[in-house]
Design a protein around this motif. Structure first.
Motif, PDB file in Angstrom:
ATOM      1  N   MET A  46     -15.213  12.408  -5.807  1.00 51.33           N
ATOM      2  CA  MET A  46     -14.401  11.631  -4.892  1.00 51.33           C
ATOM      3  C   MET A  46     -13.780  10.462  -5.654  1.00 51.33           C
ATOM      4  N   LYS A  47     -12.478  10.293  -5.497  1.00 48.60           N
ATOM      5  CA  LYS A  47     -11.761   9.206  -6.158  1.00 48.60           C
ATOM      6  C   LYS A  47     -12.065   7.888  -5.452  1.00 48.60           C
ATOM      7  N   ARG A  48     -12.115   6.818  -6.252  1.00 47.01           N
ATOM      8  CA  ARG A  48     -12.447   5.492  -5.723  1.00 47.01           C
ATOM      9  C   ARG A  48     -11.241   4.563  -5.816  1.00 47.01           C
ATOM     10  N   VAL A  49     -11.011   3.817  -4.741  1.00 44.55           N
ATOM     11  CA  VAL A  49      -9.903   2.863  -4.686  1.00 44.55           C
ATOM     12  C   VAL A  49     -10.439   1.501  -4.278  1.00 44.55           C
ATOM     13  N   LEU A  50     -10.154   0.510  -5.105  1.00 42.66           N
ATOM     14  CA  LEU A  50     -10.495  -0.885  -4.817  1.00 42.66           C
ATOM     15  C   LEU A  50      -9.256  -1.522  -4.199  1.00 42.66           C
ATOM     16  N   VAL A  51      -9.400  -2.119  -3.015  1.00 42.21           N
ATOM     17  CA  VAL A  51      -8.267  -2.732  -2.327  1.00 42.21           C
ATOM     18  C   VAL A  51      -8.552  -4.210  -2.126  1.00 42.21           C
ATOM     19  N   VAL A  52      -7.610  -5.061  -2.573  1.00 40.36           N
ATOM     20  CA  VAL A  52      -7.755  -6.510  -2.431  1.00 40.36           C
ATOM     21  C   VAL A  52      -6.602  -7.037  -1.583  1.00 40.36           C
ATOM     22  N   ASP A  53      -6.942  -7.559  -0.408  1.00 41.89           N
ATOM     23  CA  ASP A  53      -5.941  -8.151   0.488  1.00 41.89           C
ATOM     24  C   ASP A  53      -6.652  -9.179   1.344  1.00 41.89           C
ATOM     25  N   ASP A  54      -6.058 -10.354   1.523  1.00 43.72           N
ATOM     26  CA  ASP A  54      -6.723 -11.412   2.285  1.00 43.72           C
ATOM     27  C   ASP A  54      -6.513 -11.301   3.791  1.00 43.72           C
ATOM     28  N   ASP A  55      -5.767 -10.313   4.235  1.00 42.55           N
ATOM     29  CA  ASP A  55      -5.558 -10.081   5.663  1.00 42.55           C
ATOM     30  C   ASP A  55      -6.497  -8.959   6.103  1.00 42.55           C
ATOM     31  N   PRO A  56      -7.521  -9.279   6.909  1.00 46.18           N
ATOM     32  CA  PRO A  56      -8.493  -8.254   7.304  1.00 46.18           C
ATOM     33  C   PRO A  56      -7.865  -7.063   8.031  1.00 46.18           C
ATOM     34  N   ASP A  57      -6.797  -7.304   8.802  1.00 43.62           N
ATOM     35  CA  ASP A  57      -6.147  -6.210   9.522  1.00 43.62           C
ATOM     36  C   ASP A  57      -5.450  -5.244   8.556  1.00 43.62           C
TER      37      ASP A  57
END
Length: 118
Positions: free
Chosen positions: A1-12
């Motif tokens: 399974m491929k892994r993606v790290l997501v960084v965003d300061d908006d929880p929505d």
């Protein structure tokens, strides 16, 4: 399974990224801040990073430059995302992302970019 790290300061927005990617069977690590991004990269070993430019109190472009300047992370593909900057501006910078998403984005476009880069 491929892994993606997501960084965003908006929880929505972070939730939209996570739901869309998990629906396509990606393992997702959502972060509201890039504060410990290098530790999280070491622990999670992502195949791709999605990074917002406008982060609360931080500039995602600086984080991106650090990622591309570090031998441990320079080869991880990065998608930059922003509601403020257009693609022409992003590509005029010293370091170029592997892809760019202008917010608001279409989920289909997000998934296509992720599929292409992983």
């Amino acid at each position: 399974m491929k892994r993606v790290l997501v960084v965003d300061d908006d929880p929505d927005i972070l939730e939209v990224f996570q739901m869309a990617l998990e629906s396509e069977r990606y393992e997702v690590l959502p972060l509201l801040s890039p504060r410990y991004i290098f530790k999280n990269i070491k622990d999670f070993e992502p195949d791709l990073i999605i990074l917002d430019i406008m982060l609360n109190g931080m500039d995602g472009r600086i984080v991106f430059k650090e990622l591309k300047s570090n031998p441990d992370t320079e080869n991880i593909p990065v998608i930059l995302a922003s509601a403020r900057y257009d693609e022409t501006y992003i590509h005029s910078q010293q370091y170029h992302p592997d892809a760019y998403l202008e917010k608001p984005f279409e989920v289909a476009r997000l998934l296509q970019e992720v599929k292409t880069l992983t």
